[in-house]
Scaffold this motif. Sequence first.
Motif, PDB file in Angstrom:
ATOM      1  N   GLY A 108      33.809  10.209  60.015  1.00 49.27           N
ATOM      2  CA  GLY A 108      32.414  10.380  59.640  1.00 49.27           C
ATOM      3  C   GLY A 108      32.123   9.616  58.372  1.00 49.27           C
ATOM      4  N   ALA A 109      30.860   9.411  58.109  1.00 52.12           N
ATOM      5  CA  ALA A 109      30.457   8.666  56.921  1.00 52.12           C
ATOM      6  C   ALA A 109      29.167   9.248  56.362  1.00 52.12           C
ATOM      7  N   THR A 110      29.017   9.140  55.062  1.00 54.91           N
ATOM      8  CA  THR A 110      27.777   9.491  54.380  1.00 54.91           C
ATOM      9  C   THR A 110      27.189   8.230  53.798  1.00 54.91           C
ATOM     10  N   ILE A 111      25.907   7.991  54.059  1.00 49.99           N
ATOM     11  CA  ILE A 111      25.217   6.829  53.519  1.00 49.99           C
ATOM     12  C   ILE A 111      24.152   7.319  52.548  1.00 49.99           C
ATOM     13  N   VAL A 112      24.258   6.884  51.297  1.00 46.94           N
ATOM     14  CA  VAL A 112      23.299   7.264  50.266  1.00 46.94           C
ATOM     15  C   VAL A 112      22.461   6.039  49.911  1.00 46.94           C
ATOM     16  N   SER A 113      21.161   6.134  50.152  1.00 47.44           N
ATOM     17  CA  SER A 113      20.239   5.051  49.798  1.00 47.44           C
ATOM     18  C   SER A 113      19.793   5.237  48.350  1.00 47.44           C
ATOM     19  N   ILE A 114      19.887   4.158  47.573  1.00 46.81           N
ATOM     20  CA  ILE A 114      19.457   4.180  46.175  1.00 46.81           C
ATOM     21  C   ILE A 114      18.107   3.475  46.078  1.00 46.81           C
ATOM     22  N   ASP A 296      25.825  10.077  65.422  1.00 48.49           N
ATOM     23  CA  ASP A 296      25.998  11.519  65.265  1.00 48.49           C
ATOM     24  C   ASP A 296      27.043  11.879  64.214  1.00 48.49           C
ATOM     25  N   GLN A 297      27.801  10.892  63.763  1.00 44.93           N
ATOM     26  CA  GLN A 297      28.800  11.145  62.730  1.00 44.93           C
ATOM     27  C   GLN A 297      28.335  10.635  61.356  1.00 44.93           C
ATOM     28  N   LEU A 298      27.068  10.292  61.261  1.00 46.64           N
ATOM     29  CA  LEU A 298      26.502   9.794  60.005  1.00 46.64           C
ATOM     30  C   LEU A 298      25.654  10.866  59.331  1.00 46.64           C
ATOM     31  N   THR A 299      25.823  11.009  58.026  1.00 45.05           N
ATOM     32  CA  THR A 299      24.900  11.776  57.203  1.00 45.05           C
ATOM     33  C   THR A 299      24.175  10.783  56.319  1.00 45.05           C
ATOM     34  N   MET A 300      22.853  10.729  56.430  1.00 47.28           N
ATOM     35  CA  MET A 300      22.080   9.740  55.680  1.00 47.28           C
ATOM     36  C   MET A 300      21.216  10.458  54.649  1.00 47.28           C
ATOM     37  N   VAL A 301      21.344  10.036  53.408  1.00 45.45           N
ATOM     38  CA  VAL A 301      20.729  10.726  52.284  1.00 45.45           C
ATOM     39  C   VAL A 301      20.016   9.714  51.394  1.00 45.45           C
ATOM     40  N   THR A 302      18.850  10.091  50.906  1.00 49.86           N
ATOM     41  CA  THR A 302      18.211   9.341  49.828  1.00 49.86           C
ATOM     42  C   THR A 302      18.594   9.998  48.510  1.00 49.86           C
ATOM     43  N   LEU A 303      19.040   9.215  47.549  1.00 52.09           N
ATOM     44  CA  LEU A 303      19.400   9.754  46.245  1.00 52.09           C
ATOM     45  C   LEU A 303      18.236  10.572  45.680  1.00 52.09           C
ATOM     46  N   PRO A 304      18.457  11.820  45.306  1.00 48.14           N
ATOM     47  CA  PRO A 304      17.358  12.607  44.729  1.00 48.14           C
ATOM     48  C   PRO A 304      16.837  11.984  43.433  1.00 48.14           C
ATOM     49  N   VAL A 305      15.543  11.720  43.396  1.00 50.20           N
ATOM     50  CA  VAL A 305      14.919  11.104  42.229  1.00 50.20           C
ATOM     51  C   VAL A 305      13.624  11.834  41.916  1.00 50.20           C
ATOM     52  N   THR A 306      13.126  11.578  40.728  1.00 50.57           N
ATOM     53  CA  THR A 306      11.835  12.105  40.313  1.00 50.57           C
ATOM     54  C   THR A 306      11.111  11.038  39.511  1.00 50.57           C
ATOM     55  N   THR A 307       9.804  11.163  39.385  1.00 46.02           N
ATOM     56  CA  THR A 307       9.018  10.157  38.679  1.00 46.02           C
ATOM     57  C   THR A 307       9.507   9.995  37.252  1.00 46.02           C
ATOM     58  N   ALA A 308       9.679   8.752  36.819  1.00 44.63           N
ATOM     59  CA  ALA A 308      10.132   8.486  35.454  1.00 44.63           C
ATOM     60  C   ALA A 308       9.066   8.944  34.458  1.00 44.63           C
ATOM     61  N   PRO A 309       9.450   9.642  33.411  1.00 45.31           N
ATOM     62  CA  PRO A 309       8.460  10.138  32.450  1.00 45.31           C
ATOM     63  C   PRO A 309       7.717   9.031  31.733  1.00 45.31           C
ATOM     64  N   THR A 310       8.302   7.822  31.687  1.00 47.93           N
ATOM     65  CA  THR A 310       7.672   6.725  30.963  1.00 47.93           C
ATOM     66  C   THR A 310       6.866   5.786  31.848  1.00 47.93           C
ATOM     67  N   ALA A 331      34.784  13.743  45.691  1.00 48.47           N
ATOM     68  CA  ALA A 331      35.745  14.727  46.192  1.00 48.47           C
ATOM     69  C   ALA A 331      35.920  14.646  47.699  1.00 48.47           C
ATOM     70  N   ASP A 332      35.277  13.664  48.348  1.00 48.31           N
ATOM     71  CA  ASP A 332      35.318  13.509  49.809  1.00 48.31           C
ATOM     72  C   ASP A 332      34.860  14.787  50.499  1.00 48.31           C
ATOM     73  N   GLN A 333      33.743  15.320  50.002  1.00 49.28           N
ATOM     74  CA  GLN A 333      33.158  16.540  50.547  1.00 49.28           C
ATOM     75  C   GLN A 333      31.750  16.254  51.068  1.00 49.28           C
ATOM     76  N   PRO A 334      31.207  17.123  51.931  1.00 47.48           N
ATOM     77  CA  PRO A 334      29.839  16.920  52.419  1.00 47.48           C
ATOM     78  C   PRO A 334      28.824  17.035  51.285  1.00 47.48           C
ATOM     79  N   VAL A 335      27.708  16.329  51.449  1.00 44.62           N
ATOM     80  CA  VAL A 335      26.605  16.456  50.511  1.00 44.62           C
ATOM     81  C   VAL A 335      26.078  17.884  50.567  1.00 44.62           C
ATOM     82  N   PRO A 336      25.798  18.514  49.430  1.00 42.44           N
ATOM     83  CA  PRO A 336      25.320  19.907  49.448  1.00 42.44           C
ATOM     84  C   PRO A 336      24.094  20.099  50.323  1.00 42.44           C
ATOM     85  N   GLN A 337      24.045  21.224  51.020  1.00 45.82           N
ATOM     86  CA  GLN A 337      22.931  21.505  51.910  1.00 45.82           C
ATOM     87  C   GLN A 337      21.607  21.567  51.161  1.00 45.82           C
TER      88      GLN A 337
END
Length: 376
Positions: A108-114, A296-310, A331-337
Amino acid sequence: MAEHKRVPSRRRKVLRVAACAFVALVVLGGGAAGWAYLKLNGNIKSVDIDSRLGDARPPAATDGSFNILVLGSDSRAGENGDLAGGATGDTARSDTAMVVHVNQAHSGATIVSIPRDTLVDRPQCTDGAGKAVPGAKRAMYNSAFESGGAACAVKATEQLTGLRMDHYLQVDFAGFARVVDAIGGATVTTAVAIHDKDSGLDLTAGEHHLDGQQALAFVRTRHGVGDGSDLGRIELQKQMVKSLLRQAGGIGLFSDPVRLWSIGDTMTKSVTTDSALGSVNSLVGLVQELKGIGPDQLTMVTLPVTTAPTDANRVVEQQPQAGSVWAALRADQPVPQAVLSAQPENPAQAAPTAPADTAPAAKAAPRPTARASAAH
């Protein structure tokens, strides 16, 4: 290519997207195979990232897991300009950035989009000509690639994530379109119509089979759907990745050697790799390690972000959520739910808005926009 310890798997699926590039060598015989090997090997462009970064890097994992930085370049050089329009001079930015973490079992693989508009402290690095590139505070993430090329992009990513990028893959607009055409297109379903004059995408609601140019417009569109943010576009890119994997797994490559060769030639012409992957043998080895991983073996995640204060048009990592993503991968663990349940909505799959006279207007929750970034 670096060796990665592999845990045996009983999965025997058709090789996915990467496999399409290289198995032509198997079906071509005798002297033709030797010629094919040299031809495909000569197609591959590579960058010696390790020599430019030295030893001041996160340690490589020892458990068999590994990471790949995949970048989409927005260069308008050559045929890219005809496909994408616009102008970036002699530079290119990382229009798309994905950290691919392959687990220890290679099952399996996790893909994190930045998001490209994420503000980071860009490290000092060395560009492709050996010139020192100064660091910068609160710089856009994609400026690392623009300022110093692949090695600087890898260094910025390693500093952001704390993960060693074991490999690097880069594709530009034209290369992406060629690959999509080579595997026979990609099917996407939209719940809403998408009309974007900037990307050229014009789709009605429903299912569509896209060719390479249409698929490129789909992964680049912002203004034609949703709130116009880069976060919405990332969701379209995730949808496209899974569509391409499904398409590649269902086209019967092994029964069509001519098509197999064509795809291999196209793929090897379309990517730039790190030097450890810069040969057909190394790429075949990577394919073998990834062959059990499909949509079906992919977990796809967008990096959690918030609006820049500046700057309302930029974003910063949202903590502690972003830190928990990188800690999980280290740690080679799943992304938190909790992170998965708070992912942005795919604007192409969102339910159409009800007419104003039949439903009360809902007050939208604040969210980062990152609209006024670099070229479309």
